[in-house]
Design an enzyme around this catalytic site. Sequence first.
Site, mmCIF file in Angstrom:
data_model
loop_
_atom_site.group_PDB
_atom_site.id
_atom_site.type_symbol
_atom_site.label_atom_id
_atom_site.label_comp_id
_atom_site.label_asym_id
_atom_site.label_seq_id
_atom_site.Cartn_x
_atom_site.Cartn_y
_atom_site.Cartn_z
ATOM 1 N N ILE A 70 -5.292 -3.776 -7.279
ATOM 2 C CA ILE A 70 -6.620 -3.287 -6.896
ATOM 3 C C ILE A 70 -6.633 -1.758 -6.852
ATOM 4 O O ILE A 70 -7.627 -1.119 -7.177
ATOM 5 C CB ILE A 70 -7.046 -3.851 -5.512
ATOM 6 C CG1 ILE A 70 -7.021 -5.393 -5.505
ATOM 7 C CG2 ILE A 70 -8.429 -3.329 -5.102
ATOM 8 C CD1 ILE A 70 -7.958 -6.067 -6.461
ATOM 9 N N LEU A 72 -6.038 -0.022 -4.059
ATOM 10 C CA LEU A 72 -6.533 0.444 -2.750
ATOM 11 C C LEU A 72 -7.958 0.979 -2.801
ATOM 12 O O LEU A 72 -8.283 1.999 -2.183
ATOM 13 C CB LEU A 72 -5.570 1.499 -2.160
ATOM 14 C CG LEU A 72 -4.178 0.957 -1.847
ATOM 15 C CD1 LEU A 72 -3.145 2.070 -1.775
ATOM 16 C CD2 LEU A 72 -4.178 0.155 -0.560
ATOM 17 N N CYS A 128 1.973 3.549 -0.964
ATOM 18 C CA CYS A 128 1.117 4.356 -1.838
ATOM 19 C C CYS A 128 2.012 5.293 -2.653
ATOM 20 O O CYS A 128 2.968 5.836 -2.126
ATOM 21 C CB CYS A 128 0.166 5.227 -1.011
ATOM 22 S SG CYS A 128 -0.841 4.342 0.174
ATOM 23 N N ILE A 189 6.624 -7.908 4.959
ATOM 24 C CA ILE A 189 6.794 -7.013 3.811
ATOM 25 C C ILE A 189 5.449 -6.750 3.140
ATOM 26 O O ILE A 189 4.534 -7.551 3.254
ATOM 27 C CB ILE A 189 7.771 -7.610 2.766
ATOM 28 C CG1 ILE A 189 7.251 -8.932 2.224
ATOM 29 C CG2 ILE A 189 9.163 -7.792 3.366
ATOM 30 C CD1 ILE A 189 8.059 -9.540 1.066
ATOM 31 N N GLY A 215 1.893 -14.146 -1.692
ATOM 32 C CA GLY A 215 1.714 -15.582 -1.669
ATOM 33 C C GLY A 215 3.001 -16.311 -1.329
ATOM 34 O O GLY A 215 4.048 -15.685 -1.108
ATOM 35 N N GLY A 263 -2.196 -13.222 4.766
ATOM 36 C CA GLY A 263 -2.835 -12.472 3.685
ATOM 37 C C GLY A 263 -3.434 -13.347 2.607
ATOM 38 O O GLY A 263 -4.560 -13.819 2.710
#
Length: 300
Positions: A70, A72, A128, A189, A215, A263
């Site tokens: 994505i 961010l 990042c 993590i 996942g 998540g």
Amino acid sequence: MNTKVNLAGVELKNPVMTASGTFGSGEEYSEFVDLNKLGAVVTKGVANIPWPGNPTPRIAETSSGMLNAIGLQNPGIDVFVKRDIPFLKQFDTKIIVNVCGKTTEDYLEVVERLADEPVDLLEINISCPNVKEGGIAFGQDPKAVEAITREVKKYAKQPVIMKLSPNVTDITVMAKAAEAGGADVLSLINTLTGMKIDIHKRAFALANKTGGMSGPAVKPVAVRMVYQVAQAVTLPIIGMGGIQNAEDAIEFILAGATAVSVGTANFYNPYTTEEVAAGIEGYMKRYGIEDINQLIGAVK
């Protein structure tokens, strides 16, 4: 029966929270999930200015998981303060703001802006890319981890969670660096770097070529890393990586996590966080556990 846990002086009613980037700032999930039932809501990453994110396609499914690149994408701190904090303040849950940036100064700008806002903890996303270091993530160099942690701590009014990248040779080196820099809590993590190729188009499935893998497939790696970090440092840990149900969450807690984040599961079952919270209570009743803190790091 006590399900309350403590993260650097901030008490959560239960250990269940959302993982950054999978829950927006809670609004789009609020029709499915009663946010009052969660220990905390972790927001999507917030930067000092709006970020457009990466070109599409930027999501691909994999066996037992997904890849995302994505980049961010976020509307920036101004919109976040005006729109998202007031929304979350309506609920009886803790607010954790995930902060991202491309330079140390970017992070500090957001941290300073949040100093007087009614948020409970800051989660610093050090996966990042550090522009000044030629794109290597802050979280892949222990010296950079310690330095950015120390700088953030100078400006932060709230306790600081450093979110560790698993894309390193030894996660405990990064954990110790964050601890040395003054971190209050660690979360781990973040996603593992992965790739998918479309054999029919003979092209990368993601425009970015690589993406973050999350996942169920990453869970055994995540549990191992949480356990290693719990042995290496004295800080509380938020564990995450492939949690789909209460059993998964309890595995992380037994490995040494004080709290857990859900998540990817939110995408295919928006009720997951509430179900995990209820399932943990069910497990405690079943085994006669009076206080959830008895379970934290119980497996040595």
